[in-house]
Design an enzyme around this catalytic site. Structure first.
Site, PDB file in Angstrom:
ATOM      1  N   ARG A 237       4.056   2.702  -3.934  1.00 49.97           N
ATOM      2  CA  ARG A 237       3.552   1.511  -4.647  1.00 49.97           C
ATOM      3  C   ARG A 237       2.108   1.711  -5.092  1.00 49.97           C
ATOM      4  O   ARG A 237       1.699   1.176  -6.123  1.00 49.97           O
ATOM      5  CB  ARG A 237       3.703   0.279  -3.741  1.00 49.97           C
ATOM      6  CG  ARG A 237       3.493  -1.069  -4.470  1.00 49.97           C
ATOM      7  CD  ARG A 237       3.971  -2.218  -3.606  1.00 49.97           C
ATOM      8  NE  ARG A 237       3.826  -3.532  -4.226  1.00 49.97           N
ATOM      9  CZ  ARG A 237       3.065  -4.510  -3.752  1.00 49.97           C
ATOM     10  NH1 ARG A 237       2.355  -4.317  -2.648  1.00 49.97           N
ATOM     11  NH2 ARG A 237       3.011  -5.685  -4.351  1.00 49.97           N
TER      12      ARG A 237
ATOM     13  N   ALA B 216       1.943  -7.029  -9.593  1.00 50.11           N
ATOM     14  CA  ALA B 216       3.041  -6.378  -8.869  1.00 50.11           C
ATOM     15  C   ALA B 216       3.590  -7.462  -7.950  1.00 50.11           C
ATOM     16  O   ALA B 216       2.868  -7.996  -7.111  1.00 50.11           O
ATOM     17  CB  ALA B 216       2.519  -5.191  -8.070  1.00 50.11           C
ATOM     18  N   SER B 217       4.871  -7.787  -8.139  1.00 48.57           N
ATOM     19  CA  SER B 217       5.448  -8.947  -7.429  1.00 48.57           C
ATOM     20  C   SER B 217       5.491  -8.708  -5.924  1.00 48.57           C
ATOM     21  O   SER B 217       5.338  -7.580  -5.441  1.00 48.57           O
ATOM     22  CB  SER B 217       6.864  -9.204  -7.941  1.00 48.57           C
ATOM     23  OG  SER B 217       6.868  -9.291  -9.335  1.00 48.57           O
ATOM     24  N   LEU B 218       5.760  -9.805  -5.198  1.00 49.50           N
ATOM     25  CA  LEU B 218       5.857  -9.774  -3.739  1.00 49.50           C
ATOM     26  C   LEU B 218       7.016  -8.845  -3.344  1.00 49.50           C
ATOM     27  O   LEU B 218       8.173  -9.105  -3.711  1.00 49.50           O
ATOM     28  CB  LEU B 218       6.140 -11.201  -3.262  1.00 49.50           C
ATOM     29  CG  LEU B 218       6.088 -11.476  -1.781  1.00 49.50           C
ATOM     30  CD1 LEU B 218       4.640 -11.387  -1.284  1.00 49.50           C
ATOM     31  CD2 LEU B 218       6.654 -12.865  -1.494  1.00 49.50           C
ATOM     32  N   PRO B 219       6.750  -7.767  -2.593  1.00 48.05           N
ATOM     33  CA  PRO B 219       7.827  -6.819  -2.285  1.00 48.05           C
ATOM     34  C   PRO B 219       9.071  -7.460  -1.663  1.00 48.05           C
ATOM     35  O   PRO B 219      10.199  -7.086  -1.995  1.00 48.05           O
ATOM     36  CB  PRO B 219       7.160  -5.819  -1.337  1.00 48.05           C
ATOM     37  CG  PRO B 219       5.726  -5.819  -1.774  1.00 48.05           C
ATOM     38  CD  PRO B 219       5.434  -7.247  -2.151  1.00 48.05           C
TER      39      PRO B 219
END
Ligand code: SAM
Length: 396
Positions: A25, A83-86
């Site tokens: 990431r 970057a969205s919440l994993p």
């Protein structure tokens, strides 16, 4: 992070776990913005600054949203990519329910992180992704290349889908739209599925193709708050911000007293129910000097109602005529209560390629409640045409 997501049951299958384990990431988020308590970006954390590196790497492998881009709009900073919440990424991939060989269209490439997970699971040849922001697309393509993937990535308005690669077995949107864009339904293969957040009450819709030009399905149990889809030429997310209309003078306003406690509106599932009936509604909470809630204003573009607790202990309501918004809130509360306070996963959406959509309770065609009483349990939502639209522009 993969351990954490597995322990939280966000990752439930080995194939997705392998994708998370193999996708670095930090490569996709070389810098991000810290937010203040109002969710406004205030401080850049940059991997090229030696003193930031530890903090940056920690953040990259923590279950948190990382804001990567914003733009100024008068005195506001509006987030335009992240970057969205994993854990939410994992949840949405789970809901997408892919099988080997299936072709996926992703709306909202952003950093390219989610695109990489899809490529890992399905192969680059089966993945198409689109983002409205040309610069983001260029950066994402570079990062995807670094980790060995070369999906089709397009700059353009995702509301139009990507016709060239259609039909798709799965369409996954990582930006919220007011409804289901008809192009997605057109471009969805038979047996296909769309997973998309809506701009309404954090709803996350899981929609299966139920007939030619029609998709239908329930909302997920979890709320998913995503940035709204925007067009290339407008900084403002569509349909999210509305100017508050001016209160009307006393001699015109409708004055009364209400027994509905404004606390009712803090239940996210009631708010969703209300918003599915009144998608343009906005809420402004009132607090006193000690930050104790004292009342609430509800408004849309033209109507406004204010409910305020007075010294007599009663909730005094002031509504602009002729459409009394507080009355609407009260009747939505009554209908929600009469239907046993349904949680969001009892609700669903049906949408057609000619732009019609409606919401429903339990089943798209249910017409009676469990006590056998007749009643309408589905209701129209404004079609995408009736809501502010992203401007259509050709895809490069
Ligand atoms: C939450 S971010 C996407 C996160 C991304 N999937 C990731 O893994 O980094 C939402 C993205 O949607 C994009 N977006 C907004 N409106 C769009 C539109 N009309 N068409 C395509 N993409 C859009 C934004 O530019 C932004 O990058």
């Amino acid at each position: 992070m993969a351990d954490h997501l597995t322990a939280e049951s966000a990752i439930t299958v080995d194939r997705w776990r392998a994708a998370f384990e193999s996708t670095p990431r930090h490569v996709f988020v070389p810098r991000y913005w810290e937010l203040n308590e109002y969710n406004s970006p205030i401080r850049l954390v940059d991997s090229t600054v030696p003193s930031h590196r530890h903090e940056w790497l920690q953040a990259a492998y923590t279950d948190r949203v990382l804001v990567t881009q914003w733009r100024a709009d008068e005195d506001r900073r509006i987030v335009t990519s992240s970057a969205s919440l994993p854990s939410l990424v994992a949840r949405m991939l789970h809901l997408l329910d892919v099988a080997d060989g299936q072709r996926v269209l992703e709306i909202g490439t952003g950093t390219g992180y989610n695109t990489t997970l899809l490529c890992h699971r399905l192969g680059s040849a089966n993945v198409t992704s689109i983002d409205v922001d040309l610069r983001l697309v260029a950066e994402a393509v570079g990062r995807l290349d670094t980790v060995g993937f070369a999906p089709t990535v397009i700059a353009g308005d995702g509301a139009l889908g990507v016709k060239d690669g259609a039909p798709y077995d799965r369409i996954l949107s990582t930006c919220a739209s007011p409804g289901v864009p008809p192009a997605w339904i057109d471009q969805l293969a038979d047996g296909g599925r769309i997973v998309t957040p809506l701009t309404i009450g954090g709803a996350l819709a899981v929609l299966d193709k139920t007939g030619p030009g029609e998709v239908s399905g329930h909302l997920d149990t979890d709320a998913a708050w995503f940035m709204a889809m925007r067009s290339a030429d407008r900084s403002m997310p569509v349909g999210l911000l509305a100017d508050q209309p001016r209160p009307v003078p006393d001699d015109v306003a409708h004055l009364g007293v209400s027994t509905l406690d404004p606390k009712a509106l803090t239940d996210p599932d009631f708010r969703l129910w209300l918003l599915l009936h009144q998608p343009r509604l906005h809420f402004v909470e009132h607090v006193d000097d000690q930050l104790t809630p004292t009342g609430l204003t509800v408004h849309n573009d033209v109507d406004i109602a204010t409910a305020q607790r007075h010294a007599d202990g009663r909730l005094h309501v002031r509504q602009s005529p002729p459409r009394r918004l507080w009355d609407t809130v009260e009747s939505a509360w009554m209908s929600w209560t009469n239907h046993d306070k349904p949680r969001r996963d009892r609700l669903g959406i049906t949408a057609t390629a000619d732009g019609l959509q409606y919401a429903w309770l339990d089943h798209p065609t249910r017409t009676q409640d469990k006590g056998g009483r007749g009643g309408v349990f589905h209701w129209p939502l404004p079609t995408p045409r009736q809501l502010p639209q992203t401007t259509k522009h050709p895809q490069p």
